[in-house]
Design a protein around this motif. Structure first.
Motif, PDB file in Angstrom:
ATOM      1  N   ALA A 180       0.831  -1.209   0.000  1.00 53.02           N
ATOM      2  CA  ALA A 180       0.000   0.000   0.000  1.00 53.02           C
ATOM      3  C   ALA A 180       0.862   1.254   0.000  1.00 53.02           C
ATOM      4  CB  ALA A 180      -0.943  -0.009   1.200  1.00 53.02           C
ATOM      5  N   LYS A 181       1.935   1.245   0.780  1.00 54.16           N
ATOM      6  CA  LYS A 181       2.822   2.409   0.802  1.00 54.16           C
ATOM      7  C   LYS A 181       3.410   2.651  -0.584  1.00 54.16           C
ATOM      8  CE  LYS A 181       5.770   2.841   4.242  1.00 54.16           C
ATOM      9  NZ  LYS A 181       6.765   2.451   5.258  1.00 54.16           N
ATOM     10  N   ARG A 182       3.822   1.578  -1.237  1.00 51.75           N
ATOM     11  CA  ARG A 182       4.352   1.728  -2.591  1.00 51.75           C
ATOM     12  C   ARG A 182       3.288   2.298  -3.529  1.00 51.75           C
ATOM     13  NH1 ARG A 182       8.577  -1.267  -4.972  1.00 51.75           N
ATOM     14  NH2 ARG A 182       8.448  -2.826  -3.320  1.00 51.75           N
ATOM     15  N   ALA A 183       2.039   1.839  -3.342  1.00 54.15           N
ATOM     16  CA  ALA A 183       0.960   2.252  -4.242  1.00 54.15           C
ATOM     17  C   ALA A 183       0.583   3.726  -4.078  1.00 54.15           C
ATOM     18  CB  ALA A 183      -0.267   1.373  -4.016  1.00 54.15           C
ATOM     19  N   VAL A 184       0.668   4.254  -2.857  1.00 54.80           N
ATOM     20  CA  VAL A 184       0.245   5.641  -2.632  1.00 54.80           C
ATOM     21  C   VAL A 184       1.404   6.628  -2.769  1.00 54.80           C
ATOM     22  CG1 VAL A 184      -1.647   4.922  -1.128  1.00 54.80           C
ATOM     23  CG2 VAL A 184       0.564   5.553  -0.111  1.00 54.80           C
ATOM     24  N   PHE A 185       2.617   6.120  -3.010  1.00 52.19           N
ATOM     25  CA  PHE A 185       3.749   7.022  -3.196  1.00 52.19           C
ATOM     26  C   PHE A 185       3.489   7.915  -4.404  1.00 52.19           C
ATOM     27  CE2 PHE A 185       7.934   7.856  -5.205  1.00 52.19           C
ATOM     28  CZ  PHE A 185       8.414   8.712  -4.229  1.00 52.19           C
ATOM     29  N   GLY A 186       3.671   9.192  -4.224  1.00 51.81           N
ATOM     30  CA  GLY A 186       3.326  10.176  -5.253  1.00 51.81           C
ATOM     31  C   GLY A 186       2.184  11.032  -4.755  1.00 51.81           C
ATOM     32  N   GLN A 187       1.165  10.379  -4.191  1.00 53.83           N
ATOM     33  CA  GLN A 187       0.139  11.129  -3.470  1.00 53.83           C
ATOM     34  C   GLN A 187       0.727  11.659  -2.173  1.00 53.83           C
ATOM     35  OE1 GLN A 187      -2.914  12.136  -4.054  1.00 53.83           O
ATOM     36  NE2 GLN A 187      -3.416  12.829  -1.983  1.00 53.83           N
ATOM     37  N   VAL A 188       1.537  10.831  -1.535  1.00 54.16           N
ATOM     38  CA  VAL A 188       2.274  11.207  -0.326  1.00 54.16           C
ATOM     39  C   VAL A 188       3.698  10.692  -0.461  1.00 54.16           C
ATOM     40  CG1 VAL A 188       0.270  11.183   1.216  1.00 54.16           C
ATOM     41  CG2 VAL A 188       1.567   9.075   0.846  1.00 54.16           C
ATOM     42  N   GLY A 189       4.578  11.171   0.385  1.00 53.10           N
ATOM     43  CA  GLY A 189       5.906  10.600   0.470  1.00 53.10           C
ATOM     44  C   GLY A 189       5.880   9.382   1.376  1.00 53.10           C
ATOM     45  N   ILE A 190       6.870   8.515   1.244  1.00 52.09           N
ATOM     46  CA  ILE A 190       7.028   7.385   2.147  1.00 52.09           C
ATOM     47  C   ILE A 190       8.487   7.316   2.563  1.00 52.09           C
ATOM     48  CG2 ILE A 190       5.121   6.092   1.140  1.00 52.09           C
ATOM     49  CD1 ILE A 190       7.197   4.308  -0.251  1.00 52.09           C
ATOM     50  N   ASP A 191       8.747   6.603   3.664  1.00 51.97           N
ATOM     51  CA  ASP A 191      10.123   6.466   4.106  1.00 51.97           C
ATOM     52  C   ASP A 191      10.886   5.508   3.200  1.00 51.97           C
ATOM     53  OD1 ASP A 191       8.555   4.384   4.992  1.00 51.97           O
ATOM     54  OD2 ASP A 191       9.335   4.357   7.038  1.00 51.97           O
ATOM     55  N   MET A 192      10.430   4.288   3.099  1.00 54.70           N
ATOM     56  CA  MET A 192      11.059   3.284   2.252  1.00 54.70           C
ATOM     57  C   MET A 192      10.164   2.055   2.240  1.00 54.70           C
ATOM     58  SD  MET A 192      14.082   2.021   4.881  1.00 54.70           S
ATOM     59  CE  MET A 192      14.600   3.705   5.270  1.00 54.70           C
ATOM     60  N   VAL A 193      10.431   1.156   1.300  1.00 59.49           N
ATOM     61  CA  VAL A 193       9.778  -0.149   1.306  1.00 59.49           C
ATOM     62  C   VAL A 193      10.846  -1.138   1.749  1.00 59.49           C
ATOM     63  CG1 VAL A 193       8.582  -1.914  -0.037  1.00 59.49           C
ATOM     64  CG2 VAL A 193       8.187   0.509  -0.530  1.00 59.49           C
ATOM     65  N   ALA A 194      10.798  -1.513   3.008  1.00 58.10           N
ATOM     66  CA  ALA A 194      11.890  -2.272   3.607  1.00 58.10           C
ATOM     67  C   ALA A 194      11.727  -3.765   3.398  1.00 58.10           C
ATOM     68  CB  ALA A 194      11.971  -1.973   5.105  1.00 58.10           C
ATOM     69  N   GLY A 195      12.860  -4.441   3.251  1.00 52.70           N
ATOM     70  CA  GLY A 195      12.887  -5.893   3.192  1.00 52.70           C
ATOM     71  C   GLY A 195      13.212  -6.472   4.558  1.00 52.70           C
ATOM     72  N   PRO A 196      13.575  -7.751   4.615  1.00 52.96           N
ATOM     73  CA  PRO A 196      13.892  -8.393   5.895  1.00 52.96           C
ATOM     74  C   PRO A 196      15.119  -7.769   6.554  1.00 52.96           C
ATOM     75  CG  PRO A 196      13.562 -10.019   4.151  1.00 52.96           C
ATOM     76  CD  PRO A 196      13.635  -8.688   3.490  1.00 52.96           C
ATOM     77  N   SER A 197      15.204  -7.920   7.858  1.00 51.87           N
ATOM     78  CA  SER A 197      16.331  -7.390   8.621  1.00 51.87           C
ATOM     79  C   SER A 197      17.618  -8.116   8.256  1.00 51.87           C
ATOM     80  CB  SER A 197      16.047  -7.531  10.113  1.00 51.87           C
ATOM     81  OG  SER A 197      17.014  -6.838  10.862  1.00 51.87           O
ATOM     82  N   GLU A 198      18.745  -7.388   8.348  1.00 58.55           N
ATOM     83  CA  GLU A 198      20.041  -7.933   7.946  1.00 58.55           C
ATOM     84  C   GLU A 198      21.126  -7.518   8.934  1.00 58.55           C
ATOM     85  OE1 GLU A 198      18.992  -6.529   3.360  1.00 58.55           O
ATOM     86  OE2 GLU A 198      20.686  -5.681   4.467  1.00 58.55           O
ATOM     87  N   ILE A 199      22.102  -8.389   9.113  1.00 61.21           N
ATOM     88  CA  ILE A 199      23.318  -8.017   9.822  1.00 61.21           C
ATOM     89  C   ILE A 199      24.508  -8.657   9.116  1.00 61.21           C
ATOM     90  CG2 ILE A 199      23.240  -9.947  11.463  1.00 61.21           C
ATOM     91  CD1 ILE A 199      24.435  -8.012  13.561  1.00 61.21           C
ATOM     92  N   LEU A 200      25.581  -7.887   8.994  1.00 63.54           N
ATOM     93  CA  LEU A 200      26.855  -8.382   8.500  1.00 63.54           C
ATOM     94  C   LEU A 200      27.896  -8.061   9.561  1.00 63.54           C
ATOM     95  CD1 LEU A 200      28.812  -9.475   6.339  1.00 63.54           C
ATOM     96  CD2 LEU A 200      28.934  -7.163   5.416  1.00 63.54           C
ATOM     97  N   VAL A 201      28.580  -9.077  10.051  1.00 63.70           N
ATOM     98  CA  VAL A 201      29.622  -8.890  11.051  1.00 63.70           C
ATOM     99  C   VAL A 201      30.967  -9.155  10.407  1.00 63.70           C
ATOM    100  CG1 VAL A 201      30.527  -9.609  13.287  1.00 63.70           C
ATOM    101  CG2 VAL A 201      28.050  -9.652  12.873  1.00 63.70           C
ATOM    102  N   VAL A 202      31.862  -8.190  10.519  1.00 60.66           N
ATOM    103  CA  VAL A 202      33.256  -8.375  10.109  1.00 60.66           C
ATOM    104  C   VAL A 202      34.076  -8.516  11.382  1.00 60.66           C
ATOM    105  CG1 VAL A 202      35.263  -7.334   8.991  1.00 60.66           C
ATOM    106  CG2 VAL A 202      32.983  -7.085   7.963  1.00 60.66           C
TER     107      VAL A 202
END
Length: 435
Positions: free
Chosen positions: A223-245
């Motif tokens: 829905a956020k992706r669909a209404v973008f343009g009518q309003v702004g959105i922060d982002m369309v986020a995927g699953p959480s990630e961590i990379l440890v070096v």
């Protein structure tokens, strides 16, 4: 033994395997998109009536009118007063740190005058109204309330509207208490794609906003992706990630638990460890096997590690940096001896956690920087949520008489070169005007 992938940058098939590991399709399927499109159309057409129908159907409680959907501010205050003292202290501490960090992000306007008196600059203004989506029901994400609401209020947003689903009419007291601490202006017991549509287009009860932020399920994200343009959105986020070096000198139990901290979010979360010490990778694998049975969300963690986790052996620190920049992770831990000397070489990461004592979990809750971060390699071109996301900039241009006379010559030539005569003559009129 935990089934987690083992890769090495020296392997002939490394590039293909890392690409497969990182692949993630965040786009919803046709069925979800069609359902969301129908909900948005219905809310636009019927307003509160549609919201009431969807609330009764999806959240399973009887709202009789649009007014039933609003949670009065006194209800947020009651939640604050009802939670245990240690939770109050924790919320206040986290909020204070997030607010202090956000204050450093505030942008102010600027201007300068050229020799002929022409003024150029930039004016920075907050959004009038922002909408915050918060997952509800048994899931409690008070930290997300703080992370999304506080930067908006620091930016000067006049009205912050929170929407939160209430399955079975169940309200989460900790979420409401966090909203009270963060300064939410109005709150509504509504969720799903219908809440996003209401924030985007407005209804009789819920005011339309300028920007929608906050996490949600696949229907909310679609829905956020669909209404973008009518309003702004922060982002369309995927699953959480961590990379440890890691250089191999940190306690392997610590690193294993850092990997778990993301894997426990859901089965699609991604946890990756990179090291040039092969023995250390083995020790972390042993720690994973030892600690996994002690975890409440053992099955979720095991599934995530098996499906999208990896232990990657690299040649050296330089190779590790190259891998990190390719992965562009949401969370990057530099668990090494001198992280400050390396951080400047990291070009793509949502947040960089430096040193052996900096658990990523600190950033999730109370370190101060925002935990709303770019995922799925989007850190290559985007940034953490911040005060700047709730501010907008307007250019300032005020030509002096002398400046107009000079600039009009350049504007006229370029405008006529583009075949835009009115542009040229508009500039020429002023350039030829007598003093």
């Amino acid at each position: 033994m935990t089934d987690i992938k083992r890769l090495a940058t020296t392997d002939s098939d490394y590039q293909a395997r890392i690409a497969e590991l990182l692949a993630w399709e965040s786009v919803s399927d046709d069925g979800v998109q069609q359902t969301v499109a129908e909900i948005i159309r219905d809310v636009r057409a019927r307003g509160d009536a549609a919201l009431i129908d969807y609330t009764n159907r999806f959240d399973r409680w009887a709202a009789a009118s649009g007014g039933d959907l609003e949670l009065p501010l006194v209800r947020l205050e009651q939640a604050w007063n009802a939670i245990p003292a240690d939770q109050q202290v924790a919320l206040e501490t986290a909020a204070a740190r997030i607010r202090a960090y956000a204050e450093h992000q505030k942008m102010s306007g600027w201007s300068y005058r050229e020799a002929d008196g022409t003024l150029l600059g930039q004016q920075v203004m907050p959004l009038d109204r922002a909408g915050l989506y918060v997952p509800g029901g048994k899931a409690a994400y008070p930290s997300s309330v703080l992370m999304n609401a506080i930067p908006a209020k620091v930016a000067g947003v006049a009205e912050l509207i929170m929407v939160v689903p209430t399955p079975g009419g169940e309200l989460n007291e900790l979420v409401l208490a966090a909203a009270h601490v963060a300064g939410v202006d109005r709150a509504f017991a509504i969720g799903g794609a219908q809440a996003v549509a209401a924030l985007a287009y407005g209804t009789e009860t819920i005011p339309g906003v300028d920007k929608i932020v906050g996490p949600g399920n696949i229907y909310v994200a679609t829905a956020k992706r669909a209404v973008f343009g009518q309003v702004g959105i922060d982002m369309v986020a995927g699953p959480s990630e961590i990379l440890v070096v890691c250089d191999g000198q940190t306690d392997p139990d610590w690193i294993a638990m850092d990997l778990f901290s993301q894997a426990e979010h859901d089965e699609d979360a991604q946890s990756i460890l990179v090291s040039w010490d092969g023995d250390f990778l083995d020790r972390v694998a042993a720690s994973i096997d030892k600690l996994l049975p002690t975890m409440e969300r053992q099955e979720i963690i095991a599934t995530a590690l098996r499906a999208r986790g990896a232990l990657i052996r690299v040649r050296d620190l330089d190779d590790a940096v190259e891998v990190a920049n390719f992965i562009a992770p949401e969370h990057l831990e530099l668990s090494i001896e001198d992280p400050e000397s390396v951080a400047g070489r990291i070009r793509h990461a949502g947040a960089i956690f430096m040193g052996r004592y900096t658990a990523e979990a600190l950033g999730d809750y109370c370190a101060g920087p925002n935990h709303v971060l770019p995922t799925s390699r989007t850190a290559r071109f985007s940034s953490p949520l911040g005060v700047y996301d709730f501010q907008k900039r307007s250019s300032l241009i005020m030509a002096s008489h002398a400046g107009s006379a000079e600039l009009s010559k350049t504007a006229s030539i370029l405008a006529r070169g583009e075949g835009l005569t009115a542009h040229a003559r508009s500039a020429e009129y002023r350039g030829a005007a007598p003093r």
